[in-house]
Design an enzyme around this catalytic site. Structure first.
Site, PDB file in Angstrom:
ATOM      1  N   ASP A  84       0.845  -1.196   0.000  1.00 15.32           N
ATOM      2  CA  ASP A  84       0.000   0.000   0.000  1.00 15.32           C
ATOM      3  C   ASP A  84       0.885   1.252   0.000  1.00 15.32           C
ATOM      4  O   ASP A  84       1.809   1.349   0.814  1.00 15.32           O
ATOM      5  CB  ASP A  84      -0.875  -0.047   1.265  1.00 15.32           C
ATOM      6  CG  ASP A  84      -1.978   0.984   1.261  1.00 15.32           C
ATOM      7  OD1 ASP A  84      -2.388   1.427   0.168  1.00 15.32           O
ATOM      8  OD2 ASP A  84      -2.449   1.336   2.366  1.00 15.32           O
ATOM      9  N   HIS A 177      -7.878   9.740   3.836  1.00  9.83           N
ATOM     10  CA  HIS A 177      -7.542   8.635   4.741  1.00  9.83           C
ATOM     11  C   HIS A 177      -7.985   8.998   6.159  1.00  9.83           C
ATOM     12  O   HIS A 177      -7.879  10.158   6.570  1.00  9.83           O
ATOM     13  CB  HIS A 177      -6.034   8.389   4.760  1.00  9.83           C
ATOM     14  CG  HIS A 177      -5.517   7.739   3.512  1.00  9.83           C
ATOM     15  ND1 HIS A 177      -4.498   8.269   2.770  1.00  9.83           N
ATOM     16  CD2 HIS A 177      -5.872   6.592   2.887  1.00  9.83           C
ATOM     17  CE1 HIS A 177      -4.244   7.478   1.733  1.00  9.83           C
ATOM     18  NE2 HIS A 177      -5.069   6.461   1.778  1.00  9.83           N
ATOM     19  N   GLY A 178      -8.434   8.020   6.888  1.00  9.04           N
ATOM     20  CA  GLY A 178      -8.852   8.255   8.274  1.00  9.04           C
ATOM     21  C   GLY A 178     -10.275   8.786   8.319  1.00  9.04           C
ATOM     22  O   GLY A 178     -11.024   8.695   7.341  1.00  9.04           O
TER      23      GLY A 178
HETATM   24  P1  13P Z   1      -8.837   4.459   5.666  1.00 10.24           P
HETATM   25  O1  13P Z   1      -7.802   4.297   6.744  1.00 10.24           O
HETATM   26  O2  13P Z   1      -9.432   5.799   5.635  1.00 10.24           O
HETATM   27  O3  13P Z   1      -9.839   3.362   5.700  1.00 10.24           O
HETATM   28  O4  13P Z   1      -8.039   4.351   4.266  1.00 10.24           O
HETATM   29  C1  13P Z   1      -7.327   3.183   3.967  1.00 10.24           C
HETATM   30  C2  13P Z   1      -6.535   3.343   2.735  1.00 10.24           C
HETATM   31  O5  13P Z   1      -6.900   4.030   1.807  1.00 10.24           O
HETATM   32  C3  13P Z   1      -5.267   2.599   2.633  1.00 10.24           C
HETATM   33  O6  13P Z   1      -4.538   2.955   1.512  1.00 10.24           O
END
Ligand code: 13P
Length: 287
Positions: A84, A177-178
């Site tokens: 990732d 994210h988050g």
């Molecule tokens: P979240 O932590 O917001 O669920 O996002 C995860 C993500 O996009 C990992 O690349």
């Protein structure tokens, strides 16, 4: 057996559902997600950030653990082990260590450099049967130390990167994210529709899956999103279940000290979260 993401994502795009990417941090998370996928008969993507890879002592340990666990748990659904938000060096190292898929996040470079580096990564990955995700237009929020500005991607730049031959494309459409802030304006579906038009049949990736309302998730899938990343929601589920277990005092009674017991409620909470997402994303019984 680990597989790359090519076939599973092609099927998801054609079938108008999305495959979940769930990030792993340790053995318990990995086991919970694999068991959820098997129970749902759903393909699954295990996401590993560079930070989580380091935490687990290195990509080799991660690749060995995941491959062995797939075998020992007799998992029959397609399992994709995916880096990732990989850096250029990180993506190379993950390919070397046996990951079946990598994201090369060149979104912080200018478009020309992003194109050059993505091209090199595709050549290397393809020679090893590994799939590649690229990103255009940074995703907002912070992901394991990587901070994005919440840009909305330019559909023309998306086409330039898609035409290089990547297997999936993450494009910023107002996602973060988050947790989403109170004043979040939602996903930009007009831009998503333009990106889809410019890059079809490229499977599109939606990062920041935590906290996006279900109707927006469904609409994004209908507009070409075939992979959705979820991380924070599993972290919250794990932390809340663990805190409750400790607050209830169970860890202080008898065998409650056993780490396997202490981590069990959190692991169960992750499994339940993953199953819920697979149902929402429509990937159940698609393995
Ligand atoms: P979240 O932590 O917001 O669920 O996002 C995860 C993500 O996009 C990992 O690349």
């Amino acid at each position: 057996m680990l597989v790359n993401a090519k076939e599973a994502l092609k099927k998801a795009k054609e079938g108008k559902y999305a495959i979940g990417q769930f990030n792993i941090n340790n053995l318990e998370w990995t086991k919970s997600i694999l068991l959820a996928a098997e129970e749902c008969k759903s393909p699954v993507i295990l996401g590993v950030s560079e930070g989580a890879g380091k935490y687990m002592t290195g990509f080799k340990t991660v690749a060995s653990m995941v491959s062995a666990m797939v075998e020992d748990l007799k998992i029959t659904v397609p399992v994709i082990l995916h880096l990732d938000h990989g850096s250029y060096e990180g993506a190379k190292a993950a390919i070397e260590a046996g990951f079946s898929s990598v994201m090369f996040d060149g979104s912080h470079y200018g478009i020309e450099e992003n194109i050059e580096k993505t091209k090199e990564m595709i050549a290397l990955a393809n020679s090893k049967g590994v799939s590649v995700e690229a990103e255009v237009g940074a995703i907002g929020g912070e992901e394991d130390g990587v901070v994005g500005n919440g840009e909305v991607a330019d559909p023309n730049e998306c086409k330039m990167i898609a035409d290089l031959g990547v297997d999936m494309l993450a494009a910023g459409i107002g996602n973060i994210h988050g947790k989403y802030p109170e004043n979040w304006t939602g996903l930009n579906f007009d831009v998503l529709a333009d990106i889809e038009k410019a890059t079809s049949p490229m499977p599109l990736v939606l990062h920041g899956g935590t906290g996006i309302p279900s109707d927006m998730i469904k609409k994004a899938i209908s507009l070409g999103v075939s992979k959705i990343n979820v991380n924070t929601e599993c972290q919250i589920a794990f932390a809340e279940a663990t805190r409750k277990y400790i607050e209830d005092g169970k860890d202080l009674e008898g065998k409650g000290f056993d780490p396997r017991k202490l981590l069990a409620p959190g692991a169960a909470a992750i499994k339940a979260t993953v199953i819920e997402k697979m149902e929402l994303f429509g990937s159940v019984n698609k393995a």
